[in-house]
Design an enzyme around this catalytic site. Structure first.
Site, mmCIF file in Angstrom:
data_model
loop_
_atom_site.group_PDB
_atom_site.id
_atom_site.type_symbol
_atom_site.label_atom_id
_atom_site.label_comp_id
_atom_site.label_asym_id
_atom_site.label_seq_id
_atom_site.Cartn_x
_atom_site.Cartn_y
_atom_site.Cartn_z
ATOM 1 N N GLY A 20 47.522 45.432 40.163
ATOM 2 C CA GLY A 20 47.391 43.730 40.601
ATOM 3 C C GLY A 20 48.500 43.555 41.629
ATOM 4 N NE ARG A 21 47.510 40.022 46.425
ATOM 5 C CZ ARG A 21 46.971 38.834 46.747
ATOM 6 N NH1 ARG A 21 46.035 38.275 46.907
ATOM 7 N NH2 ARG A 21 48.040 38.613 47.815
ATOM 8 C CD GLU A 24 50.187 41.296 48.240
ATOM 9 O OE1 GLU A 24 50.621 39.838 49.273
ATOM 10 O OE2 GLU A 24 49.073 41.372 47.327
ATOM 11 C CB CYS A 50 46.152 49.354 39.923
ATOM 12 S SG CYS A 50 45.371 48.415 40.758
ATOM 13 C CG HIS A 51 47.056 46.690 44.124
ATOM 14 N ND1 HIS A 51 45.568 47.122 43.547
ATOM 15 C CD2 HIS A 51 46.649 46.492 45.136
ATOM 16 C CE1 HIS A 51 45.088 46.815 44.862
ATOM 17 N NE2 HIS A 51 45.349 46.787 45.998
ATOM 18 C CE1 TYR A 70 41.216 49.534 43.335
ATOM 19 C CE2 TYR A 70 41.858 48.703 45.445
ATOM 20 C CZ TYR A 70 40.337 48.819 44.268
ATOM 21 O OH TYR A 70 39.179 48.262 44.898
#
Length: 119
Positions: A20-21, A24, A50-51, A70
């Protein structure tokens, strides 16, 4: 609950980096980067999905690894010095103490591989 400044990475046996975010933003925190590096320096099990690769790349722990993420994170994986594992969305890959997967459909395989590292 604890703040990052309250956490001692040495108190933990393994690390899970969700997708997910969050990665980041977490990669902007030097305390988080230091924690991630601890798990690799100590060769403790790490699972990233993923991320999560964004955080691994920022911590500079991907050099020479085989790592999935991802698909949109492929450039970060490669810029981090790893070979991008272009695997099916429901699969995971283990390289040493690191288990990675591209997205949530891989949860069963990702967690099974991580469980093996924990044993």
């Amino acid at each position: 609950n604890a703040s990052f400044s309250d956490i001692q990475a040495s108190d933990y046996d393994a690390l899970v980096i969700p997708g997910g975010r969050a990665p980041e933003y977490l990669r902007l925190n030097p305390e988080v980067i230091s924690m991630v590096q601890h798990f690799f320096e100590a060769n403790k099990p790490v699972a990233s999905i993923c991320h999560g690769a964004q955080l691994l790349a920022a911590a500079k722990v991907l050099e020479g690894r085989h790592c999935s993420a991802y698909p949109a994170c492929q450039p970060e994986v490669e810029l981090g010095g790893a070979r991008y594992a272009n695997i099916d969305v429901d699969k995971a890959v283990t390289d040493g103490n690191l288990v990675t997967a591209p997205a949530w459909p891989a949860h069963p395989d990702w967690l099974a591989q991580f469980q093996k590292l924990l044993q």
